[in-house]
Design a protein around this motif. Structure first.
Motif, PDB file in Angstrom:
ATOM      1  N   ASP A 142       0.819  -1.274  -0.013  1.00  0.00           N
ATOM      2  CA  ASP A 142      -0.084   0.272  -0.158  1.00  0.00           C
ATOM      3  C   ASP A 142       0.726   1.066  -0.004  1.00  0.00           C
ATOM      4  N   ALA A 143       2.072   1.288   1.042  1.00  0.00           N
ATOM      5  CA  ALA A 143       2.760   2.278   0.321  1.00  0.00           C
ATOM      6  C   ALA A 143       3.070   2.651  -0.990  1.00  0.00           C
ATOM      7  N   ARG A 144       3.668   1.760  -1.331  1.00  0.00           N
ATOM      8  CA  ARG A 144       4.318   2.280  -1.991  1.00  0.00           C
ATOM      9  C   ARG A 144       3.370   3.272  -3.526  1.00  0.00           C
ATOM     10  N   ASN A 145       2.480   3.034  -2.920  1.00  0.00           N
ATOM     11  CA  ASN A 145       1.590   4.218  -4.068  1.00  0.00           C
ATOM     12  C   ASN A 145       1.910   5.408  -3.963  1.00  0.00           C
ATOM     13  N   VAL A 146       2.279   6.053  -2.842  1.00  0.00           N
ATOM     14  CA  VAL A 146       2.932   7.453  -2.504  1.00  0.00           C
ATOM     15  C   VAL A 146       4.669   7.389  -2.566  1.00  0.00           C
ATOM     16  N   LEU A 147       5.090   6.743  -1.372  1.00  0.00           N
ATOM     17  CA  LEU A 147       6.180   6.388  -1.291  1.00  0.00           C
ATOM     18  C   LEU A 147       6.945   5.665  -2.890  1.00  0.00           C
ATOM     19  N   ASN A 148       8.167   5.963  -2.836  1.00  0.00           N
ATOM     20  CA  ASN A 148       9.373   5.740  -3.992  1.00  0.00           C
ATOM     21  C   ASN A 148      10.184   4.382  -3.075  1.00  0.00           C
ATOM     22  N   PHE A 149      10.599   3.489  -3.566  1.00  0.00           N
ATOM     23  CA  PHE A 149      10.978   2.488  -2.308  1.00  0.00           C
ATOM     24  C   PHE A 149      12.300   1.996  -3.243  1.00  0.00           C
ATOM     25  N   THR A 150      12.827   2.735  -4.244  1.00  0.00           N
ATOM     26  CA  THR A 150      14.474   3.029  -4.538  1.00  0.00           C
ATOM     27  C   THR A 150      14.950   4.524  -3.612  1.00  0.00           C
ATOM     28  N   GLN A 151      14.630   5.167  -3.248  1.00  0.00           N
ATOM     29  CA  GLN A 151      14.706   6.268  -2.508  1.00  0.00           C
ATOM     30  C   GLN A 151      14.533   6.051  -0.890  1.00  0.00           C
ATOM     31  N   PRO A 152      15.507   6.554   0.075  1.00  0.00           N
ATOM     32  CA  PRO A 152      16.055   6.148   1.437  1.00  0.00           C
ATOM     33  C   PRO A 152      14.020   6.504   1.901  1.00  0.00           C
ATOM     34  N   ILE A 153      13.916   6.212   3.362  1.00  0.00           N
ATOM     35  CA  ILE A 153      12.466   5.738   3.477  1.00  0.00           C
ATOM     36  C   ILE A 153      12.777   5.876   5.112  1.00  0.00           C
ATOM     37  N   GLY A 154      12.390   6.802   5.715  1.00  0.00           N
ATOM     38  CA  GLY A 154      12.227   7.414   7.574  1.00  0.00           C
ATOM     39  C   GLY A 154      11.130   5.924   8.394  1.00  0.00           C
ATOM     40  N   VAL A 155      11.654   4.797   8.315  1.00  0.00           N
ATOM     41  CA  VAL A 155      11.037   4.053   8.585  1.00  0.00           C
ATOM     42  C   VAL A 155      10.269   4.281  10.431  1.00  0.00           C
ATOM     43  N   MET A 156      10.095   4.127  11.182  1.00  0.00           N
ATOM     44  CA  MET A 156       9.136   4.662  12.095  1.00  0.00           C
ATOM     45  C   MET A 156       8.460   3.575  12.695  1.00  0.00           C
ATOM     46  N   PHE A 157       8.542   2.980  14.029  1.00  0.00           N
ATOM     47  CA  PHE A 157       8.134   2.962  15.168  1.00  0.00           C
ATOM     48  C   PHE A 157       8.325   3.119  16.566  1.00  0.00           C
ATOM     49  N   MET A 158       7.039   3.732  16.875  1.00  0.00           N
ATOM     50  CA  MET A 158       7.618   4.725  18.107  1.00  0.00           C
ATOM     51  C   MET A 158       6.408   4.316  19.463  1.00  0.00           C
ATOM     52  N   GLY A 159       7.211   3.661  20.269  1.00  0.00           N
ATOM     53  CA  GLY A 159       6.327   2.744  21.279  1.00  0.00           C
ATOM     54  C   GLY A 159       4.973   1.843  20.987  1.00  0.00           C
ATOM     55  N   VAL A 160       5.263   1.269  19.896  1.00  0.00           N
ATOM     56  CA  VAL A 160       4.054   0.128  19.728  1.00  0.00           C
ATOM     57  C   VAL A 160       3.955  -0.969  19.439  1.00  0.00           C
ATOM     58  N   LEU A 161       5.574  -1.565  19.220  1.00  0.00           N
ATOM     59  CA  LEU A 161       5.800  -2.439  19.334  1.00  0.00           C
ATOM     60  C   LEU A 161       5.524  -3.568  19.999  1.00  0.00           C
ATOM     61  N   GLY A 162       4.901  -2.965  21.491  1.00  0.00           N
ATOM     62  CA  GLY A 162       4.515  -3.788  22.656  1.00  0.00           C
ATOM     63  C   GLY A 162       3.507  -4.063  22.372  1.00  0.00           C
ATOM     64  N   HIS A 163       2.468  -4.131  21.290  1.00  0.00           N
ATOM     65  CA  HIS A 163       1.576  -4.962  21.053  1.00  0.00           C
ATOM     66  C   HIS A 163       1.381  -6.094  19.757  1.00  0.00           C
ATOM     67  N   ALA A 164       2.850  -6.282  19.395  1.00  0.00           N
ATOM     68  CA  ALA A 164       3.563  -7.794  18.449  1.00  0.00           C
ATOM     69  C   ALA A 164       2.651  -8.537  19.097  1.00  0.00           C
ATOM     70  N   HIS A 165       2.511  -9.985  18.523  1.00  0.00           N
ATOM     71  CA  HIS A 165       2.347 -10.533  19.464  1.00  0.00           C
ATOM     72  C   HIS A 165       2.808 -11.637  20.080  1.00  0.00           C
ATOM     73  N   THR A 166       4.277 -11.814  20.078  1.00  0.00           N
ATOM     74  CA  THR A 166       5.354 -11.793  20.154  1.00  0.00           C
ATOM     75  C   THR A 166       6.504 -11.631  19.695  1.00  0.00           C
ATOM     76  N   TYR A 167       7.869 -11.746  20.554  1.00  0.00           N
ATOM     77  CA  TYR A 167       8.716 -11.130  19.923  1.00  0.00           C
ATOM     78  C   TYR A 167       9.449 -11.183  18.692  1.00  0.00           C
ATOM     79  N   ASP A 168       9.110 -13.141  18.767  1.00  0.00           N
ATOM     80  CA  ASP A 168       9.353 -13.127  16.774  1.00  0.00           C
ATOM     81  C   ASP A 168       8.642 -12.287  16.051  1.00  0.00           C
ATOM     82  N   ASP A 169       7.829 -11.733  16.147  1.00  0.00           N
ATOM     83  CA  ASP A 169       6.379 -11.332  15.518  1.00  0.00           C
ATOM     84  C   ASP A 169       7.075  -9.853  14.984  1.00  0.00           C
ATOM     85  N   LEU A 170       7.516  -9.647  16.482  1.00  0.00           N
ATOM     86  CA  LEU A 170       7.852  -8.099  16.209  1.00  0.00           C
ATOM     87  C   LEU A 170       9.339  -8.276  15.929  1.00  0.00           C
TER      88      LEU A 170
END
Length: 265
Positions: A142-170
């Protein structure tokens, strides 16, 4: 990208995004969230500080990635409720042509995103993907519809990954997204740690309310998410201490929330 059929918003069960909004001084919450938030502060008086400091870390990190690193695209996964100094506002204040894609799947967040996540500059792009972060392949598609994945992207996970089901999922979620972005991209991530027993107890109590459980993890497990990436100084530290000093120029006191900004080589 926004769905018209929004699920019913439950106002009888506290919700982590609304409680966080309350702790940050926002108004997008219900009485049940405020009661849960006040109870949480009784258990862990540091939690309000964590909420406020997490936004300050976001501001400093985005300014660095957009400014010193020159990145013009951001993928903010698990954005939560819009409050003040959101990612697009900070990035577009540094680089007006910045493109930001927010990702969340909460109905209340989705409703507010429609109204509030709008461009602050004519050149910029601000968009929203409705997707659970346990489906990173769909997020990327879905993000490819807006962002160009041949150029650098700032990926952010800000205090949300505690909701991951398991550490392996994270680990799978983060690695799938970072594998999809090119060299020169950045990962900005933080999460609450098990350093504070009060915070661990708060999260356990929240799970008993019927809200989606939030799992604090050891500092070493969060640090491992950055394996293979080049840390931006000062590296993996408490979010209060990442490129920050207090009014006297001293390093602020650490809290049980750790993270970093790191570059994909």
């Amino acid at each position: 990208m926004l769905e018209d059929n929004i699920p019913e918003i439950r106002t009888d069960i506290p919700h982590s995004a609304r409680i966080w909004n309350y702790w940050m001084g926002g108004k997008d919450n219900y009485e049940v969230d405020r009661l849960a938030g006040d109870a949480g502060v009784q258990v862990d008086p540091e939690i309000g500080t964590m909420a406020v400091e997490s936004r300050q870390f976001l501001v400093r990190a985005v300014r660095y990635v957009a400014g010193e690193a020159g990145v013009r695209q951001f993928l903010d996964i698990g954005t939560g409720l819009p409050t003040m100094q959101n990612t697009h506002e900070v990035a577009q204040s540094v680089a007006p042509d910045s493109k930001i894609v927010y990702v969340d799947n909460d109905p209340m967040v989705l409703t507010h995103a429609r109204a509030l996540l709008t461009n602050t500059t004519p050149e910029g792009v601000t968009s929203y993907v409705d997707c659970d972060y346990h489906r990173p392949e769909q997020i990327i598609a879905d993000a490819r519809n807006v962002l160009n994945f041949t150029q650098p992207i700032g990926v952010m996970f800000m205090g949300v990954l505690g909701h991951a089901h398991t550490y392996d999922d994270l680990r799978r979620i983060v690695s799938t997204v970072m594998d999809a972005v090119p060299s020169g991209s950045y990962l900005t991530m933080w999460d609450g740690t098990t350093d504070s027993q009060a915070y661990v107890t708060l999260c356990a109590n929240y799970a008993k309310t019927g809200g989606a459980p939030y799992i604090p993890r050891p500092r070493e497990e969060i640090r491992a998410v950055f394996d293979g990436l080049e840390m931006v100084p000062p590296g993996f530290v408490s979010i209060t201490q990442w490129q920050a000093t207090d009014a006297e120029g001293n390093e602020p006191k650490p809290i049980s929330a750790y993270g970093a900004v790191a570059r994909k080589p």
